[in-house]
Motif scaffolding. Structure first.
Motif, PDB file in Angstrom:
ATOM      1  N   GLU A 167     -18.877   3.579   3.042  1.00 30.71           N
ATOM      2  CA  GLU A 167     -18.690   4.596   3.439  1.00 30.71           C
ATOM      3  C   GLU A 167     -20.413   5.315   4.218  1.00 30.71           C
ATOM      4  OE1 GLU A 167     -15.963   7.739   1.224  1.00 30.71           O
ATOM      5  OE2 GLU A 167     -17.655   6.997   0.006  1.00 30.71           O
ATOM      6  N   GLU A 217     -14.537   1.509   8.270  1.00 26.66           N
ATOM      7  CA  GLU A 217     -13.091   2.092   7.860  1.00 26.66           C
ATOM      8  C   GLU A 217     -12.600   1.007   6.931  1.00 26.66           C
ATOM      9  OE1 GLU A 217      -8.917   3.247  10.395  1.00 26.66           O
ATOM     10  OE2 GLU A 217     -10.886   2.724  11.469  1.00 26.66           O
ATOM     11  N   GLN A 226      -9.248   1.466   3.537  1.00 22.02           N
ATOM     12  CA  GLN A 226      -8.298   2.104   2.657  1.00 22.02           C
ATOM     13  C   GLN A 226      -7.857   1.242   1.643  1.00 22.02           C
ATOM     14  OE1 GLN A 226      -4.274   2.370   5.074  1.00 22.02           O
ATOM     15  NE2 GLN A 226      -6.007   2.462   6.711  1.00 22.02           N
ATOM     16  N   HIS A 260      -9.036  -3.408   5.420  1.00 19.53           N
ATOM     17  CA  HIS A 260      -9.770  -2.979   6.825  1.00 19.53           C
ATOM     18  C   HIS A 260      -9.090  -3.178   7.943  1.00 19.53           C
ATOM     19  CE1 HIS A 260     -13.085  -4.209   3.996  1.00 19.53           C
ATOM     20  NE2 HIS A 260     -13.843  -3.379   4.473  1.00 19.53           N
ATOM     21  N   THR A 280      -9.801  -2.768  10.959  1.00 16.16           N
ATOM     22  CA  THR A 280     -10.569  -3.109  12.239  1.00 16.16           C
ATOM     23  C   THR A 280     -10.934  -4.544  12.250  1.00 16.16           C
ATOM     24  OG1 THR A 280     -12.766  -2.244  11.426  1.00 16.16           O
ATOM     25  CG2 THR A 280     -11.492  -0.699  12.759  1.00 16.16           C
TER      26      THR A 280
END
Length: 833
Positions: A109, A114, A116, A141, A143
């Motif tokens: 962060e 990015e 989740q 991830h 990306t």
């Protein structure tokens, strides 16, 4: 052929080409030489993964920059780098692993990566070939992905050429010579003969103001040519490629997307799709280090034999996780050298003892790091410092005491620790104990549980001597581990009675000579102390940020004793010596610098009873007043005698209590330890480790180098105005003022969870938006709650500001306190006897 350049990059793998690209784009005349072909080292056989996951702040930034750079390389250069952005799924079989991911999430962060969290059911729904019934969850991830190592290297090389760089292949460097203003690099043309690469006998020189070495597996040869130590030694890494998996082919034929790179961290492997099959890359135990001294001339784009027995456990767990792979045959295998360092971080920055020589060595994740390393190293070289603190990667973090054997064994350990749980209180066992103070055995017999700092064994805490057989001293946790109760008792002892801390690992330098006073006045930010007094001060970078924190003791008019962080002894020595050279080159008088770290042991004694303990030992004409405020005031230093031991006593305490540092001849340490324990035990003296000390210093808002203090913040941003004398000139002063206050260092009291404390990696939030990050964390015995230090927006630095801190995935209330929330008036430190 070009023989003069601003900067010469040595090594044409992904890292070298990434550096050449960044330097050329920064406007520097750049040349790169490679002894074989571009990508001929570890680059060619790398799996090409781009893992964004990293628990380190600097390394996380590097990986993030690389992935973003690679995504735009084709548009920039016209070459397809082979980037597949399929995502990265990092699975967890245990709650502890999920805790690791939650702690990592805080770092991610603060960087802006990015990510989740997914439940097992969500994993199964999206990727039904993956077995999930024994999983707790996963970190995803979106990306992330993988790239073709050769293609991305060639794309960066083309980008470098487009920006003006010159790249020469088949050129081997044989010698380096510094003239005082430039490097003369002796080179030789290499030719292919019978499949081997051999010297041609064609010798020539290239002159360069700066040199960067990115020599990969050849780092030991580079070290020998430069006359320095580089603890970068390769370890075997093997991966296998399977035949096509019919179930995978059917899945893709239905129009489903490619699986993300799969990582089962608890099983110690990664897997990704490869032409309808799978690539399995394990990180097994007992992978050997190779090329401890040299890479054979015959070893080019070569591999080692596969050792399937060594990876049998990981292979079976791969079949368990992806059951359809059980009947799939093996198509290909790779077992090649990948460089490591003892702590797993690469070596990026100035070479110790050398001018304008920069290292970029020891990359175990070189493809992921190449683009970002080039970017931040180019900032260091062209602007003076990177925008992030790169100290965690500084080559000088490893001491000159380190040997080839040590590096090889630690690098092997680092390899098999890639997928272990990376607890913040992690202590790795290989090659220990090695550097020990004389009182090591005495402390061990009293329950000391040691950590390691710069090779030194240093007590972290003191556990029970008569612990039951099932008591695990090595238990680690992302929450309050088994050590927590003992650290709390030690912190309480310092606040209520007295504690004794072994601080022998402190770095210690003597700076003397006719130019010493003028040098230190220019070198540091604070007024110099008078004879017999001390001060706290800072050495700055050229860009005005904090390079080092020093306690300076003035022994005589031109004789100073400097104490700094133990983890950074060689870093500080190198900076001192180079700064003295600059000072004398500019006309300053002679200055002598001596590293006396191993000559002096140090005990720190602190607490309301500390004066009484020392009074029982001091030999003085009037022992009753020898330690009084009148004769021995706060922030002063005196030579005293404790029993038979001559001691340089410094009245200062990092814990914020009445106390002294006792600097003593190291050969007398055991005698002094025994006398201190005899005198102190009736008064409640307790042995104290580094973890309790870390908690206590945060209650006093004492900044620490490597956390609150670093090369990305100025002393003014750290709130240390009282240690900066703006009435004098010192190095970095104007750059410090020009930076202004971009963020402010604060102390926070946190109403956190009942079973966990912050570790100093957590994000700070206001109204759902991140406004800062912690750099230190722990527990406060004075306030009975969690405490942390870190940086926030300047407008949020006022005492009483309410914010939130994310710990283990949840947000908790926190409040900015006044500086030094414990005893803000320093009354306990100054108390008279």
């Amino acid at each position: 052929m070009k023989t003069q350049t601003k900067v010469l990059v040595v090594g044409g793998g992904a890292v070298g080409c990434g550096i050449a690209l960044a330097l050329a784009k920064a406007g520097w005349e750049t040349m790169l030489v490679e002894r074989d072909e571009l990508t001929a080292g570890s680059t060619w056989h790398a799996a090409g993964l781009l893992p964004l996951f990293n628990m380190g702040y600097a390394t996380g930034h590097i990986h993030d920059f690389s992935v973003k750079l690679y995504a735009g390389l084709e548009a920039e250069t016209g070459l397809n780098a082979g980037f597949t952005r399929c995502g990265n799924l990092r699975m967890a079989q245990t709650d502890a692993r999920m805790d690791e991911y939650k702690l990592y999430s805080s770092t991610a962060e603060t960087i802006g990566i990015e990510h989740q969290f997914l439940t097992p059911a969500q994993i199964r729904e999206r990727w039904p070939l993956v077995r999930t019934e024994d999983l707790k969850g996963a970190l995803f991830h979106p990306t992330d992905g993988y790239i073709n190592p050769a293609d991305v290297t060639q794309a960066m090389a083309k980008g470098a050429r487009m920006a003006g760089a010159v790249i020469e292949r088949r050129v081997q460097v044989n010698a380096y010579r510094w003239t005082g203003s430039e490097w003369i690099v002796e080179c030789e043309r290499m030719v292919e003969k019978g499949g081997n690469l051999v010297p041609s006998g064609e010798i020539f020189e290239i002159r360069a103001e700066h040199v960067v070495t990115a020599t990969g597996n050849h780092a030991q040869r580079t070290a020998r040519l430069l006359g320095i130590k580089i603890p970068a030694i390769p370890v075997e890494h093997q991966y296998i490629v399977t035949e096509p998996d019919p179930a995978l082919a059917a899945w893709r034929a239905e129009g489903n997307p490619e699986h993300p790179v799969l990582r089962d961290a608890d099983a110690k492997w990664y897997v990704r799709e490869e032409r309808g099959g799978w690539i399995l890359g394990p990180y097994e135990k007992n992978a050997p280090a190779r090329f401890l001294y040299d890479v054979p001339d015959s070893f080019r784009a070569d591999l080692f034999p596969l050792d399937l027995e060594r990876i049998e456990e990981e292979y079976m767990s791969f079949i368990h996780r992806i059951p359809t792979s059980e009947t799939v045959g093996l198509k290909d295998d790779f077992n090649g050298p990948i460089c490591y360092t003892p702590d797993g971080n690469p070596l990026v920055g100035p070479a110790p003892g050398l001018r304008n020589m920069w290292l970029a060595e020891g990359f175990s994740f070189g493809i992921t790091a190449a683009g970002g390393t080039g970017h931040y190293l180019a900032q260091m070289m062209t602007e003076g410092e990177a925008e992030i603190d790169m100290a965690a990667l500084d080559p000088r973090r490893f001491g000159s005491w380190m040997t080839t054997e040590y590096a090889a064994r630690k690098n092997e350990e680092c390899y098999d620790h890639v997928f272990i749980l990376h607890h913040p209180d992690e202590e790795r066992p290989a090659c220990r104990p090695l550097r020990t103070s004389p009182a090591y055995d005495r402390q061990k017999s009293r329950g000391a549980q040691f950590g390691q700092v710069n090779g030194w064994e240093r007590p972290n805490y003191f556990g029970p001597v008569d612990a039951p057989e099932n008591f695990d001293h090595d238990a680690r946790s992302f929450r309050r581990g088994g050590w927590w109760q003992y650290a709390r008792a030690e912190a309480e002892a310092v606040r209520n009675a007295a504690g004794l801390i072994d601080a022998t690992a402190f770095a210690k330098h003597r700076v003397s000579g006719p130019g010493a006073t003028a040098f230190l006045d220019w070198f540091t930010t604070n007024k110099l102390p008078k004879v017999g007094r001390i001060n706290l001060t800072y050495a700055l970078t050229e860009t005005g940020t904090t390079r080092t924190e020093y306690t300076i003791v003035r022994r005589a008019e031109d004789d100073y004793y400097l104490v700094s962080a133990g983890a950074w002894a060689d870093y500080d020595r190198d900076n001192l010596l180079k700064s003295v050279q600059d000072f004398m080159a500019a006309g300053g008088d002679f200055v002598s610098v001596q590293d006396v770290t191993t000559q002096w042991g140090v005990f720190a004694i602190a607490g309301p009873a500390s004066r009484d303990v020392l009074a029982r030992l001091i030999r003085d004409a009037d022992p009753a007043t020898a330690l009084s405020n009148k004769r021995f005031p706060w922030l002063s230093a005196k030579d005293i005698e404790l029993g038979m031991v001559p001691v340089m006593a410094i009245r200062v305490a990092y814990t914020g209590e009445l106390g002294w540092e006792l600097h003593h001849p190291i050969e007398m340490q055991n005698h002094l330890f025994d006398r201190l324990m005899e005198a102190g035990e009736p008064l409640g003296l307790k042995l104290v480790g580094a973890r309790a000390q870390n908690w206590l210093r945060q209650e006093k808002s004492y900044r620490a180098f490597g956390t609150e203090l670093g090369r990305d913040a100025t002393p003014l941003e750290a709130g240390l105005d009282r240690f900066v004398d703006l009435d004098k000139d010192f190095r970095g002063k104007q750059a410090m003022l020009d930076k202004g206050i971009r963020s402010a260092c604060v102390t926070l009291l946190i109403d956190g969870p009942a079973d966990a404390d912050p570790w100093g990696r957590e994000g700070v939030f206001l109204d759902g938006k991140r406004v800062g990050r912690l750099t230190s964390g722990g527990y406060s015995v004075a306030f009975g709650k969690q405490i942390g230090m870190g940086y926030v927006r300047p407008d949020l630095a006022a005492a009483g500001t309410r914010v939130k801190v994310r710990m283990l995935g949840d947000l908790y209330d926190a409040e900015v306190t006044e500086d030094s929330p414990y005893d803000p008036g320093n009354e306990r430190i100054r108390q008279n006897g």
